[in-house]
Design a protein around this motif. Structure first.
Motif, PDB file in Angstrom:
ATOM      1  N   UNK A 124       0.855  -1.190   0.000  1.00  0.00           N
ATOM      2  CA  UNK A 124       0.000   0.000   0.000  1.00  0.00           C
ATOM      3  C   UNK A 124       0.892   1.241   0.000  1.00  0.00           C
ATOM      4  N   UNK A 125       0.704   2.085  -1.009  1.00  0.00           N
ATOM      5  CA  UNK A 125       1.488   3.309  -1.145  1.00  0.00           C
ATOM      6  C   UNK A 125       0.610   4.503  -0.792  1.00  0.00           C
ATOM      7  N   UNK A 126       1.094   5.320   0.134  1.00  0.00           N
ATOM      8  CA  UNK A 126       0.318   6.478   0.577  1.00  0.00           C
ATOM      9  C   UNK A 126       0.824   7.791  -0.023  1.00  0.00           C
ATOM     10  N   UNK A 127       1.936   7.744  -0.710  1.00  0.00           N
ATOM     11  CA  UNK A 127       2.450   8.898  -1.458  1.00  0.00           C
ATOM     12  C   UNK A 127       2.412   8.517  -2.930  1.00  0.00           C
ATOM     13  N   UNK A 128       1.354   8.944  -3.631  1.00  0.00           N
ATOM     14  CA  UNK A 128       1.145   8.501  -5.007  1.00  0.00           C
ATOM     15  C   UNK A 128       2.196   9.041  -5.960  1.00  0.00           C
ATOM     16  N   UNK A 129       2.890  10.096  -5.576  1.00  0.00           N
ATOM     17  CA  UNK A 129       3.937  10.640  -6.448  1.00  0.00           C
ATOM     18  C   UNK A 129       5.114   9.672  -6.576  1.00  0.00           C
ATOM     19  N   UNK A 130       5.194   8.706  -5.663  1.00  0.00           N
ATOM     20  CA  UNK A 130       6.309   7.752  -5.684  1.00  0.00           C
ATOM     21  C   UNK A 130       5.952   6.430  -6.356  1.00  0.00           C
ATOM     22  N   UNK A 131       4.737   6.302  -6.855  1.00  0.00           N
ATOM     23  CA  UNK A 131       4.286   5.013  -7.378  1.00  0.00           C
ATOM     24  C   UNK A 131       5.177   4.505  -8.497  1.00  0.00           C
ATOM     25  N   UNK A 132       5.448   5.335  -9.478  1.00  0.00           N
ATOM     26  CA  UNK A 132       6.304   4.919 -10.589  1.00  0.00           C
ATOM     27  C   UNK A 132       7.703   4.581 -10.143  1.00  0.00           C
ATOM     28  N   UNK A 133       8.270   5.393  -9.240  1.00  0.00           N
ATOM     29  CA  UNK A 133       9.618   5.127  -8.732  1.00  0.00           C
ATOM     30  C   UNK A 133       9.678   3.808  -7.982  1.00  0.00           C
ATOM     31  N   UNK A 134       8.639   3.508  -7.207  1.00  0.00           N
ATOM     32  CA  UNK A 134       8.617   2.253  -6.447  1.00  0.00           C
ATOM     33  C   UNK A 134       8.554   1.060  -7.394  1.00  0.00           C
ATOM     34  N   UNK A 135       7.729   1.144  -8.423  1.00  0.00           N
ATOM     35  CA  UNK A 135       7.642   0.058  -9.405  1.00  0.00           C
ATOM     36  C   UNK A 135       9.002  -0.188 -10.045  1.00  0.00           C
ATOM     37  N   UNK A 136       9.675   0.877 -10.447  1.00  0.00           N
ATOM     38  CA  UNK A 136      10.990   0.733 -11.072  1.00  0.00           C
ATOM     39  C   UNK A 136      12.000   0.119 -10.114  1.00  0.00           C
ATOM     40  N   UNK A 137      11.963   0.555  -8.842  1.00  0.00           N
ATOM     41  CA  UNK A 137      12.903   0.027  -7.849  1.00  0.00           C
ATOM     42  C   UNK A 137      12.658  -1.456  -7.610  1.00  0.00           C
ATOM     43  N   UNK A 138      11.399  -1.875  -7.591  1.00  0.00           N
ATOM     44  CA  UNK A 138      11.073  -3.285  -7.380  1.00  0.00           C
ATOM     45  C   UNK A 138      11.632  -4.152  -8.510  1.00  0.00           C
ATOM     46  N   UNK A 139      11.453  -3.696  -9.735  1.00  0.00           N
ATOM     47  CA  UNK A 139      11.955  -4.458 -10.875  1.00  0.00           C
ATOM     48  C   UNK A 139      13.479  -4.505 -10.859  1.00  0.00           C
ATOM     49  N   UNK A 140      14.088  -3.397 -10.509  1.00  0.00           N
ATOM     50  CA  UNK A 140      15.558  -3.344 -10.451  1.00  0.00           C
ATOM     51  C   UNK A 140      16.110  -4.336  -9.432  1.00  0.00           C
ATOM     52  N   UNK A 141      15.384  -4.556  -8.337  1.00  0.00           N
ATOM     53  CA  UNK A 141      15.854  -5.455  -7.285  1.00  0.00           C
ATOM     54  C   UNK A 141      15.430  -6.908  -7.489  1.00  0.00           C
ATOM     55  N   UNK A 142      14.728  -7.182  -8.584  1.00  0.00           N
ATOM     56  CA  UNK A 142      14.454  -8.577  -8.898  1.00  0.00           C
ATOM     57  C   UNK A 142      13.009  -8.992  -8.989  1.00  0.00           C
TER      58      UNK A 142
END
Length: 240
Positions: A124-142
């Motif tokens: 659950x993300x409560x800062x929607x401005x970070x949604x795209x960054x979080x998705x990218x970070x998840x993919x980068x980490x595997x």
């Protein structure tokens, strides 16, 4: 926006009436009263303030233990990336964990060819401005499975009350209209029932690809707005 449906019912018919009513001829009650049922819809709009995604790691290996250990190593990096992005522990929840044999059906006989380990977390993300960054970070980490995001309003009650008020206003306005058209008056409300629609958008399904350092810094995510709606069934008594 509102939608209104009409039915004129006797008290006995009212007890057995289905959720959706068709129009019928006016039927009089004792004392020259008439029951009028109206179904009205009220809605309001809000920008979502919560996004939910699921992120998973799927690993295949000839050995079951090797598959599970490799999955655990990569999933640990995925969870660490979430925490580094500011996601609180309470907003990270394991959704599923599985280890399954993979089969090859040669000669109509199942032969185990390896094992697949899968681990998925709901986030659950409560800062929607970070949604795209979080998705990218998840993919980068595997992470190699991502579903979402699903956007919602964290505390919708005030918005739902606005929709309720709108629905009741519409039902009462139409009751007055029908009463005037038939030479009657609205005496009272006999009953009110409610059904709600929280208006959550459907999730956008995404499949993660290998991370490319030359790609844009953040995956574009558009939150849009949510429509929250309420349907009410109101029974009025009309009379002289």
């Amino acid at each position: 926006m509102s939608r209104v449906r009409l039915a004129l019912l006797t008290p006995i018919a009212l007890l057995f009436a289905p959720a959706a009513f068709s129009q019928s001829a006016p039927l009089m009650l004792p004392g020259n009263g008439t029951l009028l049922q109206l179904s009205a819809h009220g809605e309001t709009h809000r920008a979502p303030d919560v996004a939910e995604i699921s992120a998973g790691v799927v690993i295949q290996n000839l050995d079951a233990n090797a598959a599970l250990r490799a999955n655990a190593q990569r999933m640990t990096a995925v969870v660490a990336a979430l925490k580094q992005a500011g996601v609180a522990d309470r907003d990270i929840q394991t959704a599923s964990l599985s280890l399954q044999p993979q089969y090859d059906y040669r000669d109509n006989q199942p032969h185990i060819t390896g094992y697949q380990a899968s681990n998925t977390v709901n986030v659950r993300l409560r800062d929607l401005t970070k949604t795209g960054d979080v998705v990218d970070a998840l993919v980068k980490q595997g992470a190699n499975q991502i579903n979402g995001p699903t956007f919602s309003v964290d505390k919708p009650e005030a918005a739902m009350d606005e929709a309720r008020t709108e629905a009741i206003k519409q039902a009462r306005a139409r009751a007055d209209l029908y009463a005037t058209a038939t030479g009657l008056k609205v005496r009272r409300i006999v009953s009110i029932s409610e059904g709600s629609d929280m208006g959550q958008p459907r999730p956008i399904m995404m499949t993660a690809k290998a991370y490319d350092s030359s790609a844009p810094a953040s995956t574009p995510i558009a939150a849009g707005e949510n429509t929250l709606g309420v349907d009410v069934n109101v029974v009025f008594e009309l009379g002289q």
